[in-house]
Structures are given as C-alpha cells and as structure tokens.
Write a protein that holds these residues in place. Structure first.
Motif, PDB file in Angstrom:
ATOM      1  N   PHE A 181       0.822  -1.210   0.000  1.00 14.67           N
ATOM      2  CA  PHE A 181       0.000   0.000   0.000  1.00 14.67           C
ATOM      3  C   PHE A 181       0.856   1.260   0.000  1.00 14.67           C
ATOM      4  CE2 PHE A 181      -2.933   3.060   2.157  1.00 14.67           C
ATOM      5  CZ  PHE A 181      -3.835   3.139   1.121  1.00 14.67           C
ATOM      6  N   GLN A 182       1.958   1.231   0.742  1.00 17.59           N
ATOM      7  CA  GLN A 182       2.860   2.379   0.749  1.00 17.59           C
ATOM      8  C   GLN A 182       3.462   2.593  -0.634  1.00 17.59           C
ATOM      9  OE1 GLN A 182       3.529   4.692   2.751  1.00 17.59           O
ATOM     10  NE2 GLN A 182       5.558   5.492   2.317  1.00 17.59           N
ATOM     11  N   ALA A 183       3.803   1.509  -1.330  1.00 21.52           N
ATOM     12  CA  ALA A 183       4.322   1.628  -2.694  1.00 21.52           C
ATOM     13  C   ALA A 183       3.273   2.228  -3.623  1.00 21.52           C
ATOM     14  CB  ALA A 183       4.766   0.257  -3.201  1.00 21.52           C
ATOM     15  N   ALA A 184       2.017   1.811  -3.439  1.00 21.75           N
ATOM     16  CA  ALA A 184       0.935   2.364  -4.258  1.00 21.75           C
ATOM     17  C   ALA A 184       0.755   3.853  -3.984  1.00 21.75           C
ATOM     18  CB  ALA A 184      -0.367   1.607  -3.983  1.00 21.75           C
ATOM     19  N   GLN A 185       0.873   4.252  -2.738  1.00 26.74           N
ATOM     20  CA  GLN A 185       0.755   5.671  -2.391  1.00 26.74           C
ATOM     21  C   GLN A 185       1.853   6.499  -3.045  1.00 26.74           C
ATOM     22  OE1 GLN A 185       0.695   5.237   1.963  1.00 26.74           O
ATOM     23  NE2 GLN A 185      -1.355   6.126   1.974  1.00 26.74           N
ATOM     24  N   ARG A 186       3.063   5.965  -3.054  1.00 19.99           N
ATOM     25  CA  ARG A 186       4.180   6.704  -3.639  1.00 19.99           C
ATOM     26  C   ARG A 186       4.006   6.870  -5.152  1.00 19.99           C
ATOM     27  NH1 ARG A 186       9.541   4.194  -0.536  1.00 19.99           N
ATOM     28  NH2 ARG A 186       9.071   5.081   1.515  1.00 19.99           N
ATOM     29  N   ILE A 187       3.566   5.812  -5.812  1.00 13.55           N
ATOM     30  CA  ILE A 187       3.356   5.908  -7.259  1.00 13.55           C
ATOM     31  C   ILE A 187       2.193   6.842  -7.568  1.00 13.55           C
ATOM     32  CG2 ILE A 187       2.831   4.611  -9.361  1.00 13.55           C
ATOM     33  CD1 ILE A 187       4.159   2.188  -8.073  1.00 13.55           C
ATOM     34  N   ALA A 188       1.133   6.770  -6.754  1.00 15.15           N
ATOM     35  CA  ALA A 188      -0.028   7.633  -6.965  1.00 15.15           C
ATOM     36  C   ALA A 188       0.338   9.102  -6.773  1.00 15.15           C
ATOM     37  CB  ALA A 188      -1.144   7.245  -6.001  1.00 15.15           C
ATOM     38  N   ALA A 189       1.292   9.379  -5.881  1.00 10.37           N
ATOM     39  CA  ALA A 189       1.705  10.766  -5.651  1.00 10.37           C
ATOM     40  C   ALA A 189       2.412  11.351  -6.865  1.00 10.37           C
ATOM     41  CB  ALA A 189       2.623  10.837  -4.435  1.00 10.37           C
ATOM     42  N   VAL A 190       2.976  10.482  -7.706  1.00 12.42           N
ATOM     43  CA  VAL A 190       3.686  10.930  -8.904  1.00 12.42           C
ATOM     44  C   VAL A 190       2.773  10.955 -10.123  1.00 12.42           C
ATOM     45  CG1 VAL A 190       5.604  10.418 -10.477  1.00 12.42           C
ATOM     46  CG2 VAL A 190       5.887  10.098  -8.008  1.00 12.42           C
ATOM     47  N   THR A 191       1.921   9.942 -10.240  1.00 12.02           N
ATOM     48  CA  THR A 191       1.071   9.803 -11.430  1.00 12.02           C
ATOM     49  C   THR A 191      -0.270  10.515 -11.291  1.00 12.02           C
ATOM     50  OG1 THR A 191       0.126   7.734 -10.585  1.00 12.02           O
ATOM     51  CG2 THR A 191       2.119   7.562 -11.941  1.00 12.02           C
ATOM     52  N   TYR A 192      -0.655  10.862 -10.052  1.00 15.76           N
ATOM     53  CA  TYR A 192      -1.961  11.486  -9.780  1.00 15.76           C
ATOM     54  C   TYR A 192      -3.121  10.586 -10.225  1.00 15.76           C
ATOM     55  CZ  TYR A 192       1.028  15.564  -9.270  1.00 15.76           C
ATOM     56  OH  TYR A 192       2.026  16.436  -8.881  1.00 15.76           O
ATOM     57  N   GLU A 193      -2.928   9.280 -10.055  1.00 15.63           N
ATOM     58  CA  GLU A 193      -3.974   8.310 -10.389  1.00 15.63           C
ATOM     59  C   GLU A 193      -4.212   7.390  -9.189  1.00 15.63           C
ATOM     60  OE1 GLU A 193      -5.869   8.197 -12.880  1.00 15.63           O
ATOM     61  OE2 GLU A 193      -4.890   9.365 -14.449  1.00 15.63           O
ATOM     62  N   PRO A 194      -4.713   7.935  -8.084  1.00 13.71           N
ATOM     63  CA  PRO A 194      -4.860   7.106  -6.876  1.00 13.71           C
ATOM     64  C   PRO A 194      -5.842   5.953  -7.047  1.00 13.71           C
ATOM     65  CG  PRO A 194      -5.987   9.212  -6.608  1.00 13.71           C
ATOM     66  CD  PRO A 194      -5.187   9.314  -7.877  1.00 13.71           C
ATOM     67  N   LEU A 195      -6.936   6.177  -7.773  1.00 15.55           N
ATOM     68  CA  LEU A 195      -7.936   5.125  -7.913  1.00 15.55           C
ATOM     69  C   LEU A 195      -7.340   3.886  -8.562  1.00 15.55           C
ATOM     70  CD1 LEU A 195     -10.820   4.077  -7.675  1.00 15.55           C
ATOM     71  CD2 LEU A 195     -11.324   5.187  -9.875  1.00 15.55           C
ATOM     72  N   ILE A 196      -6.633   4.074  -9.650  1.00 16.87           N
ATOM     73  CA  ILE A 196      -6.053   2.949 -10.379  1.00 16.87           C
ATOM     74  C   ILE A 196      -5.031   2.219  -9.513  1.00 16.87           C
ATOM     75  CG2 ILE A 196      -4.649   2.298 -12.381  1.00 16.87           C
ATOM     76  CD1 ILE A 196      -5.932   4.654 -13.874  1.00 16.87           C
ATOM     77  N   LEU A 197      -4.164   2.978  -8.853  1.00 16.42           N
ATOM     78  CA  LEU A 197      -3.106   2.361  -8.042  1.00 16.42           C
ATOM     79  C   LEU A 197      -3.668   1.640  -6.825  1.00 16.42           C
ATOM     80  CD1 LEU A 197      -0.120   2.464  -8.817  1.00 16.42           C
ATOM     81  CD2 LEU A 197      -1.391   4.317  -9.865  1.00 16.42           C
ATOM     82  N   TYR A 198      -4.679   2.228  -6.186  1.00 18.90           N
ATOM     83  CA  TYR A 198      -5.245   1.591  -4.997  1.00 18.90           C
ATOM     84  C   TYR A 198      -6.049   0.348  -5.369  1.00 18.90           C
ATOM     85  CZ  TYR A 198      -3.860   5.873  -2.593  1.00 18.90           C
ATOM     86  OH  TYR A 198      -3.138   6.931  -2.071  1.00 18.90           O
ATOM     87  N   VAL A 199      -6.717   0.396  -6.508  1.00 20.48           N
ATOM     88  CA  VAL A 199      -7.424  -0.803  -6.980  1.00 20.48           C
ATOM     89  C   VAL A 199      -6.428  -1.907  -7.292  1.00 20.48           C
ATOM     90  CG1 VAL A 199      -8.771  -1.760  -8.888  1.00 20.48           C
ATOM     91  CG2 VAL A 199      -9.478   0.396  -7.817  1.00 20.48           C
ATOM     92  N   GLU A 200      -5.320  -1.546  -7.918  1.00 21.15           N
ATOM     93  CA  GLU A 200      -4.310  -2.565  -8.229  1.00 21.15           C
ATOM     94  C   GLU A 200      -3.723  -3.156  -6.956  1.00 21.15           C
ATOM     95  OE1 GLU A 200      -0.557  -3.204 -11.259  1.00 21.15           O
ATOM     96  OE2 GLU A 200      -1.022  -1.174 -10.577  1.00 21.15           O
ATOM     97  N   ALA A 201      -3.455  -2.310  -5.967  1.00 17.09           N
ATOM     98  CA  ALA A 201      -2.955  -2.812  -4.687  1.00 17.09           C
ATOM     99  C   ALA A 201      -3.970  -3.767  -4.060  1.00 17.09           C
ATOM    100  CB  ALA A 201      -2.662  -1.658  -3.740  1.00 17.09           C
ATOM    101  N   ALA A 202      -5.252  -3.400  -4.142  1.00 20.78           N
ATOM    102  CA  ALA A 202      -6.298  -4.265  -3.590  1.00 20.78           C
ATOM    103  C   ALA A 202      -6.326  -5.612  -4.308  1.00 20.78           C
ATOM    104  CB  ALA A 202      -7.655  -3.575  -3.708  1.00 20.78           C
ATOM    105  N   LEU A 203      -6.121  -5.597  -5.618  1.00 15.91           N
ATOM    106  CA  LEU A 203      -6.120  -6.848  -6.384  1.00 15.91           C
ATOM    107  C   LEU A 203      -4.947  -7.743  -5.999  1.00 15.91           C
ATOM    108  CD1 LEU A 203      -7.137  -5.524  -9.928  1.00 15.91           C
ATOM    109  CD2 LEU A 203      -8.552  -6.812  -8.305  1.00 15.91           C
ATOM    110  N   ILE A 204      -3.807  -7.131  -5.696  1.00 12.87           N
ATOM    111  CA  ILE A 204      -2.651  -7.930  -5.276  1.00 12.87           C
ATOM    112  C   ILE A 204      -2.906  -8.547  -3.900  1.00 12.87           C
ATOM    113  CG2 ILE A 204      -0.209  -7.818  -4.637  1.00 12.87           C
ATOM    114  CD1 ILE A 204       0.162  -5.721  -6.806  1.00 12.87           C
ATOM    115  N   TYR A 205      -3.471  -7.752  -2.980  1.00 18.37           N
ATOM    116  CA  TYR A 205      -3.858  -8.315  -1.687  1.00 18.37           C
ATOM    117  C   TYR A 205      -4.872  -9.444  -1.879  1.00 18.37           C
ATOM    118  CZ  TYR A 205      -1.626  -4.655   1.147  1.00 18.37           C
ATOM    119  OH  TYR A 205      -0.720  -3.834   1.762  1.00 18.37           O
ATOM    120  N   LEU A 206      -5.806  -9.245  -2.797  1.00 15.75           N
ATOM    121  CA  LEU A 206      -6.828 -10.266  -3.063  1.00 15.75           C
ATOM    122  C   LEU A 206      -6.187 -11.546  -3.590  1.00 15.75           C
ATOM    123  CD1 LEU A 206      -9.819 -11.055  -3.256  1.00 15.75           C
ATOM    124  CD2 LEU A 206      -9.856 -10.040  -5.552  1.00 15.75           C
TER     125      LEU A 206
END
Length: 234
Positions: free
Chosen positions: A181-206
């Motif tokens: 999740f921290q990695a997703a937050q860092r990438i989202a801070a650069v790409t400004y695409e939090p929804l996509i990154l957080y959904v992808e993180a959720a899929l990996i946890y899933l």
C-alpha cells in the motif's frame, strides 16, 4: 496509417502494467516477511499466554488477562501509532519495520491466545485422565495427547487470522514501511492516479488472500482426514 502500439493500450492499463512489478516487489520484500515474522512470533506469544491463562499463578494470569483485554479492546492502528509515534516521547525510538513487527506481534498474540486457549479447553477431561492413567506427567499429557487434538480445532481460526494479518499489514504504510500500500501511495503521488493504483494494490492483496484461502482449505481437509482416520482406530 499504422498506429503506435502504445496508443492501442488504454492509459490506465499501461499504468497498471508499469506499476505491477514495483507493487509486487514491495509485497514480496516487505509484506510477506512482515506477515510471516509477525505471525510466527505472535503464535509463540499466544501459546505462552494461553498456557499462563490455563495453568499459571494468579499474578501472571491477571497480567496476561490485562494484556489481552488491552490489545483486543483498542484498534490496531492506534497501537501502531503509540509504538512508532508515541514511544519516542519517552526516549524509545524504533525504526518503522521493527515498530510494525512489534505491533503486529502483540496484536496476533492477544487474539490467537484466545483461540489456542479455547482449543485446549475443548478437549475433554477424559483425555487428561487417560494420559494420567498411563503415568504421563502434565507436560507429557499436554505434548502427546492434548496439543495434537487441540491443533485440529485451532487450525481453521488460526489460518483465518493469518489471512487477516496479510491484509492488516497495509496499516504499516502509516509507519512508512514500504509495503504494497505504501508503494501504491508513492506511485499515486507521482502519477496522480490514486484510484487505479489503490485498486491494483487491492487486487494484489486479493491474490495473496485467495492463494492462502486455497491452502487453508487443503490444510483443513488434511486435518479432517486425519481426525476421521483417528476416529476409526478408537
């Protein structure tokens, strides 16, 4: 006029493809080790606490009861904040990963101690009496007779606890542990695409949880077969 291959791939899908390995690497490097270490240490702590609850002297029983009451009665997120952000005010400074490890271990130990205690108490007194009739000490009876049976009872809830811990490690992001999740937050801070990154993180946890759930099912079936086989020998 031929189109560039990059234009044929939606931007959101390209972003998910580009970020997949960094997220997975964070999971393999931090989430998985943190989960395994926390659960193993927590299980040892839970076993000790359960034995004290069942057989310990009153002062220790009162102490571990307070520990279980405190941990189970407060949110895990608050516990992590107290350990990482609160303890420095009294001179105890911990790095993010050790702080997360301590927090998860204490949490796992409190919850699973109740699972182990209940599993041991579920074994009938007749099993103890049978062990004593064979001249076993209490320790021998526990090790040879009670614990093998209690393990079959405890496996499903302990497996559920392990799967929950995999997801709970996402809270380590608040301690700046670079897990999924921290990695997703860092990438989202650069790409400004939090929804996509957080959904992808959720899929990996899933995906992690689904694999563990499948392993849990196989483990429960194996223990069930062993239990049924043991029943035919009685």
């Amino acid at each position: 006029m031929p189109q560039d291959n990059a234009t044929l791939v939606p931007a959101w899908l390209q972003l998910m493809a580009d970020s997949f390995w960094p997220l997975l690497q964070a999971g393999l490097t931090f989430t998985v080790p943190l989960t395994l270490l926390s659960f193993a240490a927590g299980l040892v702590l839970a076993f000790v606490v359960a034995l004290i609850r069942l057989f310990g002297p009153w002062p220790l029983v009162a102490l571990v009861r307070f520990y279980v009451w405190l941990i189970r009665g407060t949110p895990l997120l608050v516990q992590l904040f107290v350990i990482f952000y609160g303890l420095p005010s009294v001179g105890i400074v911990l790095d993010p990963l050790p702080a997360a490890l301590i927090g998860f271990t204490l949490n796992v130990g409190a919850y699973n101690s109740e699972v182990i205690r209940a599993a041991i108490e579920s074994i009938s007194k007749g099993q103890w009496e049978a062990a004593y009739s064979l001249s076993m000490t209490r320790g021998q009876a526990m090790r040879r007779t009670i614990l093998p049976q209690a393990a079959r009872v405890a496996v499903p809830p302990l497996a559920n606890s392990f799967i929950s811990l995999v997801k709970d490690t996402s809270l380590a992001a608040v301690l700046t542990v670079p897990e999924i999740f921290q990695a997703a937050q860092r990438i989202a801070a650069v790409t400004y695409e939090p929804l996509i990154l957080y959904v992808e993180a959720a899929l990996i946890y899933l995906a992690f949880s689904s694999v563990l759930s499948a392993l849990q099912t196989r483990l429960e079936r194996r223990y069930g077969q062993h239990a049924a086989f043991a029943g035919t020998l009685r």
